[in-house]
Design an enzyme around this catalytic site. Structure first.
Site, PDB file in Angstrom:
ATOM      1  N   CYS A 108      -2.195   7.073   9.809  1.00  0.00           N
ATOM      2  CA  CYS A 108      -0.946   6.568  10.349  1.00  0.00           C
ATOM      3  C   CYS A 108      -1.174   5.262  11.119  1.00  0.00           C
ATOM      4  CB  CYS A 108      -0.364   7.626  11.277  1.00  0.00           C
ATOM      5  SG  CYS A 108       1.220   7.158  11.908  1.00  0.00           S
ATOM      6  N   GLU A 134       0.838  -1.195   0.000  1.00  0.00           N
ATOM      7  CA  GLU A 134       0.000   0.000   0.000  1.00  0.00           C
ATOM      8  C   GLU A 134       0.875   1.248   0.000  1.00  0.00           C
ATOM      9  OE1 GLU A 134      -2.881  -0.095   3.119  1.00  0.00           O
ATOM     10  OE2 GLU A 134      -3.575  -2.091   2.557  1.00  0.00           O
ATOM     11  N   CYS A 140      -0.037  -0.501  15.369  1.00  0.00           N
ATOM     12  CA  CYS A 140       0.117  -0.455  13.919  1.00  0.00           C
ATOM     13  C   CYS A 140      -0.457  -1.705  13.262  1.00  0.00           C
ATOM     14  CB  CYS A 140       1.604  -0.312  13.593  1.00  0.00           C
ATOM     15  SG  CYS A 140       1.953  -0.438  11.839  1.00  0.00           S
ATOM     16  N   CYS A 179       5.784  -6.245   8.404  1.00  0.00           N
ATOM     17  CA  CYS A 179       6.874  -5.654   9.198  1.00  0.00           C
ATOM     18  C   CYS A 179       7.148  -6.577  10.373  1.00  0.00           C
ATOM     19  CB  CYS A 179       6.449  -4.273   9.700  1.00  0.00           C
ATOM     20  SG  CYS A 179       7.740  -3.408  10.616  1.00  0.00           S
ATOM     21  N   CYS A 229       4.950  -3.202  16.312  1.00  0.00           N
ATOM     22  CA  CYS A 229       4.389  -2.105  17.121  1.00  0.00           C
ATOM     23  C   CYS A 229       2.896  -2.360  17.341  1.00  0.00           C
ATOM     24  CB  CYS A 229       4.612  -0.761  16.434  1.00  0.00           C
ATOM     25  SG  CYS A 229       6.344  -0.415  16.073  1.00  0.00           S
ATOM     26  N   CYS A 237       3.641   8.545   0.526  1.00  0.00           N
ATOM     27  CA  CYS A 237       4.103   7.693   1.629  1.00  0.00           C
ATOM     28  C   CYS A 237       4.328   6.296   1.052  1.00  0.00           C
ATOM     29  CB  CYS A 237       3.027   7.693   2.707  1.00  0.00           C
ATOM     30  SG  CYS A 237       3.361   6.570   4.060  1.00  0.00           S
TER      31      CYS A 237
END
Ligand code: SF4
Length: 343
Positions: free
Chosen positions: A333, A91, A118, A111, A115, A104
């Site tokens: 975010c 994305e 996220c 990942c 976190c 972005c």
């Protein structure tokens, strides 16, 4: 070979070594592909005049930015999904600014930083992106979607320093003046705090490239609870890496702080953040938490956010309060990855 992973110097060298040609044809190819978005560079006069070179290149060299398979719009904000050659999807988000647009980009599929706040972190890690898969997002943003992109931020899926070599090569390709021509001062690498990556970047002598750090708590216990990377590289190590980092003359770090109600948004937390920042030259982005799956938490209320910002502002810290854009298309975010889960 994919053109999108070449700098002008690298392509010139390839033409010299493999085809006994040089900068003249490399520049023509860059103009067609990177500037005009014409993947069929053979139609350019320089290549029409060199049929033997064109014949030698045919089938060996391609422009492959990945296929844009879905586009979501909310007001002026655009999120697009690119399908890679192995079928995985990434994305990217285009954010409107006053005079131009910011892209972005993702640096990995998923990942491994984990976190808590996220969505990408909840997905787990699939693989790192190739250089051309990173630069392909800029190609598609500019040429497939026709956006006037002048800024690139590595804040999409993935931890850029966990894919250091490909990310830095992609930065050089994006920066190439005869190609995409994005100034280094308009490119921001955002890290969760991988200290070896910060130290490696410090040694690369790219003073204008911008560095952002996702901090989110200035207390090791809280930070380790929401960002597992802190268990390996705690705040003291992060601070040292930032203090040692050679910023350009008037440069600043961008610190990002996601405000989560009752977790990191009290005046006591603001005080710890102010102590962590100390004399570091920073701009601080305060971002309200965006809901993600698998983490029961809420954004701070406006009043707490203003109080938090005011406390730091009074202590001379430059604070930007960002009202999260793109929540309805899961482009806010920490929300990237959510759309793919829904399909
Ligand atoms: Fe990875 Fe960044 Fe999400 Fe952390 S915030 S899990 S580093 S993508």
């Amino acid at each position: 070979m994919n053109i999108l992973e070449y700098t002008l110097e690298g392509l010139t060298r390839y033409f010299e070594l493999e085809h006994n040609k040089g900068n003249f044809h490399a520049r023509a190819l860059f103009r067609e592909v990177f500037k005009k978005g014409n993947p069929d560079f053979f139609s350019a006069p320089e290549f029409r005049a060199s049929p033997r070179l064109s014949a030698a290149l045919a089938g060996r060299i391609k422009t492959d930015p990945g296929k844009v398979v879905r586009v979501f719009e909310e007001e002026n904000l655009t999120k697009f999904i690119t399908r890679l050659s192995d079928g995985l999807e990434i994305e990217s988000v285009i954010i409107p600014m006053t005079r131009y647009q910011t892209l972005c980009v993702s640096s990995q599929v998923g990942c491994r930083m984990g976190c808590r706040f996220c969505e990408t972190g909840q997905m787990g890690f699939r693989r790192s992106l190739l250089v051309s898969e990173i630069t392909g997002q800029l190609y598609n943003g500019r040429h497939t979607l026709g956006k006037n992109i002048k800024n690139v931020v590595f804040m999409g899926m993935g931890e850029p320093f966990d894919n250091f070599d490909a990310v830095m090569k992609a930065v050089l390709v994006m920066n190439e003046q005869k190609g995409f021509d994005v100034a280094l001062s308009h490119i921001t690498i955002s890290t969760a705090g991988l200290v070896p990556g910060i130290n490696r970047l410090a040694r690369m002598n790219l003073p204008n490239l911008r560095l952002a750090v996702s901090v989110n708590a200035a207390d090791d216990k809280i930070r380790s609870g929401i960002m597992p990377v802190n268990r390996t590289y705690p705040l003291k190590a992060l601070k040292k890496a930032l203090k040692d980092f050679p910023l350009s003359g008037r440069g600043t770090f961008l610190l990002e702080y996601i405000l989560i109600r009752g977790v990191n948004d009290s005046l006591g937390h603001a005080q710890k953040l102010s102590e962590f920042i100390g004399s570091l030259p920073v701009r601080l982005n305060l971002i309200p938490f965006n809901p993600v799956s698998g983490f029961e938490a809420h954004p701070s209320c406006d009043e707490d956010m203003h109080r938090f910002a005011a406390y730091l502002g009074e202590r001379g810290i430059f604070v930007i309060k960002r009202w999260s854009k793109g929540r309805s298309v899961s482009a806010g975010c920490g929300q990237l990855g959510k759309t793919m889960d829904q399909d």
